[in-house]
Design a protein around this motif. Structure first.
Motif, short mmCIF file in Angstrom:
data_model
loop_
_atom_site.label_atom_id
_atom_site.label_comp_id
_atom_site.label_asym_id
_atom_site.label_seq_id
_atom_site.Cartn_x
_atom_site.Cartn_y
_atom_site.Cartn_z
N GLN A 32 -1.12 10.86 -2.30
CA GLN A 32 -1.05 12.30 -2.53
C GLN A 32 0.10 12.90 -1.73
N ARG A 33 0.21 12.49 -0.48
CA ARG A 33 1.26 13.04 0.38
C ARG A 33 2.65 12.53 0.01
N LYS A 34 2.75 11.25 -0.39
CA LYS A 34 4.05 10.67 -0.74
C LYS A 34 4.51 11.06 -2.13
N GLY A 35 3.58 11.38 -3.02
CA GLY A 35 3.95 11.67 -4.39
C GLY A 35 4.32 10.42 -5.18
N SER A 36 3.79 9.29 -4.76
CA SER A 36 4.11 8.02 -5.43
C SER A 36 3.57 7.96 -6.84
N LEU A 37 4.32 7.32 -7.70
CA LEU A 37 3.87 6.91 -9.03
C LEU A 37 4.04 5.41 -9.06
N LEU A 38 2.94 4.69 -9.14
CA LEU A 38 2.95 3.25 -8.91
C LEU A 38 2.90 2.42 -10.18
N TRP A 39 3.75 1.42 -10.21
CA TRP A 39 3.81 0.43 -11.28
C TRP A 39 3.45 -0.90 -10.64
N PHE A 40 2.38 -1.52 -11.09
CA PHE A 40 1.89 -2.77 -10.51
C PHE A 40 2.45 -3.96 -11.27
N ILE A 41 3.02 -4.89 -10.50
CA ILE A 41 3.59 -6.11 -11.06
C ILE A 41 3.20 -7.29 -10.16
N PRO A 42 3.21 -8.52 -10.70
CA PRO A 42 3.02 -9.68 -9.82
C PRO A 42 4.11 -9.69 -8.75
N ARG A 43 3.76 -10.04 -7.54
CA ARG A 43 4.71 -9.98 -6.41
C ARG A 43 5.96 -10.80 -6.68
N GLN A 44 5.85 -11.91 -7.39
CA GLN A 44 7.03 -12.74 -7.64
C GLN A 44 8.04 -12.05 -8.56
N GLN A 45 7.66 -10.94 -9.20
CA GLN A 45 8.59 -10.19 -10.04
C GLN A 45 9.33 -9.10 -9.26
N LEU A 46 9.11 -9.05 -7.95
CA LEU A 46 9.85 -8.15 -7.06
C LEU A 46 10.74 -9.02 -6.18
N ARG A 47 12.03 -8.75 -6.23
CA ARG A 47 12.98 -9.54 -5.45
C ARG A 47 13.72 -8.62 -4.49
N LEU A 48 13.57 -8.89 -3.19
CA LEU A 48 14.27 -8.11 -2.19
C LEU A 48 15.76 -8.45 -2.20
N LEU A 49 16.59 -7.43 -2.11
CA LEU A 49 18.04 -7.62 -2.02
C LEU A 49 18.53 -7.39 -0.60
N THR A 50 17.61 -7.03 0.28
CA THR A 50 17.91 -6.84 1.70
C THR A 50 16.93 -7.68 2.51
N GLU A 51 17.21 -7.85 3.74
CA GLU A 51 16.35 -8.65 4.62
C GLU A 51 15.03 -7.93 4.86
N PRO A 52 13.93 -8.65 4.90
CA PRO A 52 12.63 -8.03 5.18
C PRO A 52 12.60 -7.27 6.50
N GLU A 53 13.42 -7.68 7.45
CA GLU A 53 13.47 -7.00 8.75
C GLU A 53 13.98 -5.57 8.64
N ALA A 54 14.59 -5.21 7.52
CA ALA A 54 15.09 -3.84 7.33
C ALA A 54 13.96 -2.86 7.04
N MET A 55 12.77 -3.38 6.74
CA MET A 55 11.63 -2.54 6.37
C MET A 55 10.67 -2.37 7.52
N SER A 56 9.92 -1.28 7.46
CA SER A 56 8.77 -1.10 8.33
C SER A 56 7.53 -1.13 7.45
N THR A 57 6.39 -1.34 8.06
CA THR A 57 5.13 -1.48 7.32
C THR A 57 4.09 -0.56 7.92
N TYR A 58 3.33 0.07 7.03
CA TYR A 58 2.21 0.90 7.45
C TYR A 58 0.96 0.44 6.72
N THR A 59 -0.13 0.29 7.44
CA THR A 59 -1.42 0.00 6.82
C THR A 59 -2.44 1.00 7.35
N PHE A 60 -3.49 1.21 6.59
CA PHE A 60 -4.55 2.11 7.04
C PHE A 60 -5.84 1.71 6.33
#
Length: 115
Positions: A32-60
């Motif tokens: 609600q706060r982010k305004g995300s519209l989500l498209w779900f795909i198998p993880r192997q269909q997402l390919r990072l073009l940058t190093e994972p270290e460039a990201m931060s992670t939030y869980t709740f």
């Protein structure tokens, strides 16, 4: 179809493969706060073009979804987790994909507040 996506500043860049049938509009406390519209795909269909270290992670809450975001510009381009069937999934924020007009997509509303 192959889509390119990124955060606002470009520190996180990725490609996502598949057909966008519909997107999920969730009313949970974070979507609600982010305004995300989500498209779900198998993880192997997402390919990072940058190093994972460039990201931060939030869980709740139950800490099962890794909400990835850029520590520089703050944009949340996707999340990662495991689907009900045990398969790894990615939840791509279609607002972060190049050439997509979100208004042209079909929406499925999800009552995340009730979960």
């Amino acid at each position: 179809m192959n889509y390119r996506g990124s955060c606002h500043c470009g520190q996180i860049a990725f490609e996502a493969e598949g057909e966008i049938g519909e997107v999920l509009a969730c009313n949970c406390s974070i979507c609600q706060r982010k305004g995300s519209l989500l498209w779900f795909i198998p993880r192997q269909q997402l390919r990072l073009l940058t190093e994972p270290e460039a990201m931060s992670t939030y869980t709740f809450n139950k800490h099962v979804i890794m909400h990835r975001f850029c520590p520089r510009c703050g944009i949340h381009p996707f999340g990662e987790g495991v689907g009900p069937d045990g398969q790894e999934i990615a939840a791509v924020n279609v607002r972060c994909l190049e050439g997509i007009e979100p208004e042209s997509l079909r929406f499925q509303h999800f009552d995340g507040r009730a979960v």
